[in-house]
Scaffold this motif. Structure first.
Motif, PDB file in Angstrom:
ATOM      1  N   VAL A   1       3.083  87.458  27.896  1.00 42.52           N
ATOM      2  CA  VAL A   1       3.615  88.622  28.617  1.00 42.52           C
ATOM      3  C   VAL A   1       4.362  88.164  29.864  1.00 42.52           C
ATOM      4  O   VAL A   1       5.474  88.634  30.142  1.00 42.52           O
TER       5      VAL A   1
ATOM      6  N   ASP B   1       9.208  95.580  23.790  1.00 45.96           N
ATOM      7  CA  ASP B   1       8.377  96.528  24.530  1.00 45.96           C
ATOM      8  C   ASP B   1       6.995  96.652  23.902  1.00 45.96           C
ATOM      9  O   ASP B   1       5.967  96.558  24.590  1.00 45.96           O
TER      10      ASP B   1
ATOM     11  N   TYR C   1       2.827  94.486  32.053  1.00 45.24           N
ATOM     12  CA  TYR C   1       3.300  93.227  32.635  1.00 45.24           C
ATOM     13  C   TYR C   1       2.550  92.949  33.935  1.00 45.24           C
ATOM     14  O   TYR C   1       2.013  91.858  34.133  1.00 45.24           O
TER      15      TYR C   1
ATOM     16  N   THR D   1       5.070  93.455  24.373  1.00 46.45           N
ATOM     17  CA  THR D   1       4.548  93.352  25.740  1.00 46.45           C
ATOM     18  C   THR D   1       3.208  94.057  25.836  1.00 46.45           C
ATOM     19  O   THR D   1       2.231  93.507  26.362  1.00 46.45           O
ATOM     20  N   GLU D   2       3.147  95.268  25.312  1.00 41.13           N
ATOM     21  CA  GLU D   2       1.908  96.039  25.380  1.00 41.13           C
ATOM     22  C   GLU D   2       0.795  95.381  24.574  1.00 41.13           C
ATOM     23  O   GLU D   2      -0.316  95.181  25.081  1.00 41.13           O
TER      24      GLU D   2
ATOM     25  N   GLY E   1       7.554  89.168  28.482  1.00 40.62           N
ATOM     26  CA  GLY E   1       7.348  90.615  28.474  1.00 40.62           C
ATOM     27  C   GLY E   1       8.345  91.391  29.318  1.00 40.62           C
ATOM     28  O   GLY E   1       9.082  90.835  30.126  1.00 40.62           O
ATOM     29  N   ASN E   2       8.324  92.699  29.098  1.00 36.91           N
ATOM     30  CA  ASN E   2       9.168  93.622  29.843  1.00 36.91           C
ATOM     31  C   ASN E   2       8.579  93.788  31.245  1.00 36.91           C
ATOM     32  O   ASN E   2       7.501  94.347  31.418  1.00 36.91           O
ATOM     33  N   LYS E   3       9.304  93.306  32.231  1.00 38.17           N
ATOM     34  CA  LYS E   3       8.820  93.291  33.617  1.00 38.17           C
ATOM     35  C   LYS E   3       8.676  94.690  34.218  1.00 38.17           C
ATOM     36  O   LYS E   3       8.062  94.854  35.268  1.00 38.17           O
TER      37      LYS E   3
END
Length: 147
Positions: free
Chosen positions: A117, A88, A128, A91-92, A121-123
């Motif tokens: 990402v 998480d 994202y 991703t950011e 990354g976290n969709k």
């Protein structure tokens, strides 16, 4: 921002910050939204101003305060990535670094982070969607510049 309406994004984020009164968990994210929105709109003075405010008003113990420090050039991308130990946070951070590089005109470097990402990354995160839209924008811009 992912609609390429930076000025509107910055105005909305600024309004949120005015209404929150500070100390809210989302303040750091709104500072980042305002900063990137202003940069996207070509309003670099306002982008710098919101970072200055963020350095003094945002909770420096709160994630992702270190992104403000990175954008203010107090820490490097490597220093920003180091504490991003889960998917998480990564991703950011990858999205914010990619946006920073993209808005600085460093297309190829930006795509490395933005594609991370997209692929890892976290969709469910706004970052994202932001990365996906920025990749599309960068690819469309490249296609228009080809002879």
């Amino acid at each position: 921002m992912y609609l390429a309406r930076g000025e509107n994004a910055a105005a909305d984020a600024q309004k949120y910050l005015e209404l929150s009164g500070g100390g809210n968990k989302s303040d750091v994210y709104m500072i980042l939204a305002a900063h990137f929105g202003y940069r996207q709109a070509g309003q670099d003075v306002d982008a710098g101003r919101i970072l200055e405010e963020g350095l003094t008003k945002a909770n420096d113990k709160q994630w992702p305060y270190s992104v403000i420090r990175y954008l203010h050039r107090e820490i490097s991308a490597e220093d920003l990535l180091a504490p991003a130990t889960d998917g998480d946070k990564k991703t950011e951070v990858e999205a914010y670094i990619g946006m920073d590089l993209s808005l600085a005109g460093k297309r190829d470097e930006a795509l490395i982070y933005l594609r991370w990402v997209k692929e890892n990354g976290n969709k469910n995160f706004v970052e994202y969607a932001l990365a996906i839209s920025e990749i599309k924008r960068l690819e469309a811009t490249k296609e228009k510049s080809l002879p």
